[in-house]
Design a protein around this motif. Structure first.
Motif, PDB file in Angstrom:
ATOM      1  N   TYR A  72       0.823  -1.203   0.000  1.00  0.00           N
ATOM      2  CA  TYR A  72       0.000   0.000   0.000  1.00  0.00           C
ATOM      3  C   TYR A  72       0.859   1.257   0.000  1.00  0.00           C
ATOM      4  CZ  TYR A  72      -4.329  -2.537   0.544  1.00  0.00           C
ATOM      5  OH  TYR A  72      -5.398  -3.357   0.321  1.00  0.00           O
ATOM      6  N   HIS A  73       1.840   1.272   0.868  1.00  0.00           N
ATOM      7  CA  HIS A  73       2.605   2.500   1.036  1.00  0.00           C
ATOM      8  C   HIS A  73       3.361   2.849  -0.242  1.00  0.00           C
ATOM      9  CE1 HIS A  73       5.199   4.989   4.087  1.00  0.00           C
ATOM     10  NE2 HIS A  73       4.608   5.720   3.187  1.00  0.00           N
ATOM     11  N   HIS A  77       0.217   4.717  -2.210  1.00  0.00           N
ATOM     12  CA  HIS A  77       0.488   6.105  -1.819  1.00  0.00           C
ATOM     13  C   HIS A  77       1.589   6.724  -2.663  1.00  0.00           C
ATOM     14  CE1 HIS A  77      -2.035   6.248   1.842  1.00  0.00           C
ATOM     15  NE2 HIS A  77      -1.775   4.972   1.920  1.00  0.00           N
ATOM     16  N   PHE A 170       3.340  16.502  15.209  1.00  0.00           N
ATOM     17  CA  PHE A 170       1.905  16.357  15.342  1.00  0.00           C
ATOM     18  C   PHE A 170       1.241  16.231  13.978  1.00  0.00           C
ATOM     19  CE2 PHE A 170      -1.436  16.091  18.219  1.00  0.00           C
ATOM     20  CZ  PHE A 170      -2.556  16.624  17.623  1.00  0.00           C
ATOM     21  N   GLY A 171       0.317  15.313  13.858  1.00  0.00           N
ATOM     22  CA  GLY A 171      -0.327  15.117  12.569  1.00  0.00           C
ATOM     23  C   GLY A 171       0.608  14.340  11.653  1.00  0.00           C
ATOM     24  N   SER A 172       0.551  14.639  10.383  1.00  0.00           N
ATOM     25  CA  SER A 172       1.367  13.905   9.415  1.00  0.00           C
ATOM     26  C   SER A 172       2.714  14.586   9.244  1.00  0.00           C
ATOM     27  CB  SER A 172       0.664  13.886   8.059  1.00  0.00           C
ATOM     28  OG  SER A 172      -0.672  13.520   8.211  1.00  0.00           O
ATOM     29  N   ASN A 208       3.615  17.241   7.033  1.00  0.00           N
ATOM     30  CA  ASN A 208       3.091  16.838   5.729  1.00  0.00           C
ATOM     31  C   ASN A 208       4.193  16.503   4.732  1.00  0.00           C
ATOM     32  OD1 ASN A 208       0.679  17.198   6.972  1.00  0.00           O
ATOM     33  ND2 ASN A 208       0.115  19.073   5.911  1.00  0.00           N
ATOM     34  N   TRP A 226       3.625   9.743   8.836  1.00  0.00           N
ATOM     35  CA  TRP A 226       2.220   9.762   8.430  1.00  0.00           C
ATOM     36  C   TRP A 226       1.633   8.440   8.942  1.00  0.00           C
ATOM     37  CZ3 TRP A 226      -0.535  12.457   4.154  1.00  0.00           C
ATOM     38  CH2 TRP A 226       0.130  13.621   3.713  1.00  0.00           C
ATOM     39  N   GLU A 227       0.371   8.461   9.318  1.00  0.00           N
ATOM     40  CA  GLU A 227      -0.214   7.247   9.887  1.00  0.00           C
ATOM     41  C   GLU A 227      -0.199   6.078   8.906  1.00  0.00           C
ATOM     42  OE1 GLU A 227      -3.879   8.980  11.376  1.00  0.00           O
ATOM     43  OE2 GLU A 227      -3.161   8.837  13.433  1.00  0.00           O
ATOM     44  N   HIS A 228      -0.288   6.381   7.604  1.00  0.00           N
ATOM     45  CA  HIS A 228      -0.309   5.273   6.646  1.00  0.00           C
ATOM     46  C   HIS A 228       0.999   4.473   6.679  1.00  0.00           C
ATOM     47  CE1 HIS A 228       1.253   8.501   3.707  1.00  0.00           C
ATOM     48  NE2 HIS A 228       2.241   7.643   3.833  1.00  0.00           N
ATOM     49  N   TYR A 231       0.174   2.291  10.306  1.00  0.00           N
ATOM     50  CA  TYR A 231      -1.104   1.907  10.898  1.00  0.00           C
ATOM     51  C   TYR A 231      -1.455   0.441  10.736  1.00  0.00           C
ATOM     52  CZ  TYR A 231      -5.034   3.396  13.633  1.00  0.00           C
ATOM     53  OH  TYR A 231      -5.904   3.585  14.676  1.00  0.00           O
ATOM     54  N   LEU A 232      -1.141  -0.162   9.581  1.00  0.00           N
ATOM     55  CA  LEU A 232      -1.472  -1.575   9.378  1.00  0.00           C
ATOM     56  C   LEU A 232      -0.683  -2.452  10.342  1.00  0.00           C
ATOM     57  CD1 LEU A 232      -1.636  -1.838   5.475  1.00  0.00           C
ATOM     58  CD2 LEU A 232      -3.515  -1.585   7.090  1.00  0.00           C
ATOM     59  N   GLN A 235      -0.986   0.125  14.302  1.00  0.00           N
ATOM     60  CA  GLN A 235      -2.172   0.921  14.650  1.00  0.00           C
ATOM     61  C   GLN A 235      -1.740   2.232  15.292  1.00  0.00           C
ATOM     62  OE1 GLN A 235      -2.342  -2.730  15.834  1.00  0.00           O
ATOM     63  NE2 GLN A 235      -2.440  -2.705  13.598  1.00  0.00           N
ATOM     64  N   ASN A 236      -2.235   2.525  16.486  1.00  0.00           N
ATOM     65  CA  ASN A 236      -1.930   3.806  17.107  1.00  0.00           C
ATOM     66  C   ASN A 236      -0.545   3.840  17.758  1.00  0.00           C
ATOM     67  OD1 ASN A 236      -3.127   1.891  19.007  1.00  0.00           O
ATOM     68  ND2 ASN A 236      -2.740   3.512  20.490  1.00  0.00           N
TER      69      ASN A 236
END
Lengths: 310, 230
Positions: A72-73, A77, A170-172, A208, A226-228, A231-232, A235-236
């Motif tokens: 996926y990555h 993406h 923080f964030g991506s 970003n 980035w969470e992507h 995450y798989l 996760q968090n």
């Protein structure tokens, strides 16, 4: 394996002033892909950017980073960033520029233009795959380790700081180890380390798509937060992902090669600036001049950029 | 601020002891609100796995860090440590914003059998048609904004109380809607951080945006609209 060796010796490490990256990456599962497609029409050259595979197969980083994540990555993406970049560049002034140049131009001193996200993310992900290797992790050695110990106190302190930067973006975004040389005033952006000494290693985090090229730093290592990216598999649990990256995946060979390039480039730049300064101070008498040159100052324009690929 | 003036007022009348009492007054701490439905109740639009992680891990972490930041802020205020007070603002915005936004989000969703997905009736339905032409047009616009958002953030349907109209806005990271305008009231927020959909939809954010409308709780949005536009 062939992939690992070719990574160390090839010149295709991402590197600030290097233009088009050369092709030829032999890979167990893939045919060598031409990095750039060039069409010649009169004296116009156009280039489209291609998605380069990581220097290892998609399952090679297991069990630390799953094949599914890579599929996926990288497969979705990263591929999408490259496809969008091509769409955004075609028929514009950006066409034909190197990826690094597109990034600088579209960063536009922080007032970012549409193609920035695609261009920077395409670059960032290439850089990220090459920052990792199967059986990675451990400690660096040689000059790199010396510099790390000089600028962070110890390898452990460096690791702590890098992990903390990655965890607190923080964030991506991304966390970076970069080499900073000879610049306090950065034309294109706000320099995040304006008071630091030059020619040192720094850790920076960015949101970003932003990367250290916009601050005219030399990136050496990055982690995608980035969470992507995690995450798989995690996760968090971003902190676990970051630890895994440091312990199992970092390619210190890649970081080392980039550092050598960065030091060489910095030295070149320094010599260049020294030379330009000397030329301004000296006003050589011109024997063969037809016209009366009142200006007196010789302007040297660098039109031979050795690092541009053919 | 309020705490200090309270302390000052009381000490004028009651003396030193009560000032110490005021300063040790407990700071309100926040806790994770319960979801009004089971984790699996929003399937197949949003998986139970996502709902559980999103609620128990992500939202809880914002609350934990928000409480920590507030405590540090409390101390810094008491000590008159302005530099720390200012330094804490971003942690408060991130984590407090995360708490605010997610608390709204859980109420924006509702299982289908409890009315999730049913179009808004009453005044909100009417004003949507007036402002956007139709509910479908509104949804298209919101989804386009949500899909185009780079990185992490939220897409909102809000009410501008001053201009008395509906607006579609996006905010970055955990910035609450009010950071886009002091008169903006959130009616509906859709979380487009990757954690909100990745396990189920992977990189295809547009599919997540398409499907979430099946469980959007228009009743809540209507209630807020009616209250705020009165």
């Amino acid at each position: 394996m062939a992939a690992a060796t070719s990574m160390v010796t090839s010149s295709s490490f991402t590197f600030p002033s290097q233009g088009l990256r050369l092709p030829t990456r032999s890979h167990p599962c893939m045919k060598p892909q031409r990095r750039f497609l060039r069409k010649y029409a009169s004296n116009v050259i156009t280039a489209t950017y291609e998605l380069k595979p990581p220097p290892y197969s998609l399952n090679a980083l297991e069990p630390h980073m799953s094949r599914e994540t890579l599929e996926y990555h990288w497969g979705k993406h990263h591929r999408t960033y490259v496809e969008n970049l091509n769409k955004q560049v075609v028929g514009t002034d950006l066409e034909g520029l190197s990826l690094e140049d597109i990034i600088t131009v579209t960063y536009n001193k922080g007032d970012i233009l549409p193609a920035f996200n695609s261009a920077a993310q395409a670059w960032n992900h290439d850089f990220f795959w090459e920052s990792m290797k199967p059986g990675g992790g451990g400690k660096p050695s040689g000059d790199l380790l010396d510099l790390i110990e000089r600028d962070f106190g110890s390898f452990e302190r460096f690791t702590e700081e890098f992990k903390s930067a990655a965890a607190t973006q923080f964030g991506s975004g991304w966390a970076w180890l970069a080499y900073k040389a000879n610049r306090l005033g950065v034309e294109n952006a706000v320099n995040p380390w304006p008071s630091e000494n030059d020619k040192k290693l720094v850790i920076v985090k960015s949101p970003n798509a932003v990367n250290p090229l916009v601050w005219d730093y030399f990136p050496l290592l990055t982690i995608d937060v980035w969470e992507h990216a995690f995450y798989l598999d995690f996760q968090n649990r971003r902190a676990d992902y970051i630890s895994m990256f440091m312990e199992k995946l970092v390619s210190w060979e890649a970081v080392n090669a980039r550092l050598e390039n960065a030091k060489a480039q910095a030295a070149e730049r320094e010599m260049e600036e020294e030379r330009m300064k000397n030329e301004e101070e000296w006003k050589p008498t011109d024997d063969d001049d037809d016209d009366d040159d009142d200006e007196g100052l010789e302007m040297y324009v660098d039109s031979d950029d050795d690092s541009e690929a053919e | 601020m309020a705490l200090r003036s309270l302390a000052t007022r009381k000490t004028l009348t009651l003396g030193l002891n009560s000032r110490r009492l005021i300063q040790s007054r407990a700071l309100q701490t926040f806790s994770l609100p319960d979801l009004p439905y089971d984790y699996g109740a929003l399937e197949p639009a949003i998986s139970g796995e996502i709902m559980q992680l999103h609620h128990q891990k992500h939202h809880q972490t914002y609350i934990t860090n928000y409480n920590k930041a507030l405590e540090q802020l409390h101390e810094a205020i008491q000590k008159g440590d302005s530099s720390t007070v200012v330094k804490l603002q971003s942690a408060i915005k991130f984590n407090g914003g995360g708490h605010i936004n997610h608390s709204i989000f859980w109420q924006n969703l509702s299982p289908i059998r409890e009315g999730g997905g049913e179009p808004p009736k009453g005044s909100l339905g009417w004003v949507i048609d007036t402002n956007f032409g139709s509910l479908e047009a509104l949804i298209q616009k919101i989804n386009a904004e949500g899909a185009a958002l780079q990185g992490s953030g939220w897409v909102w349907l809000g009410l501008d109380k001053e201009l008395k109209k509906l607006v579609i806005e996006t905010t970055a990271n955990q910035d609450p809607l009010v950071t886009k305008g002091p008169h903006l009231v959130p009616l509906l927020g859709i979380d487009v951080w990757e954690h909100a959909y990745y396990l189920q939809y992977k990189n295809v954010r547009p599919d997540y945006l398409k499907n979430i409308w099946k469980v959007i709780n228009w009743k809540y949005a209507s209630e807020v609209y009616e209250k705020e536009s009165a």
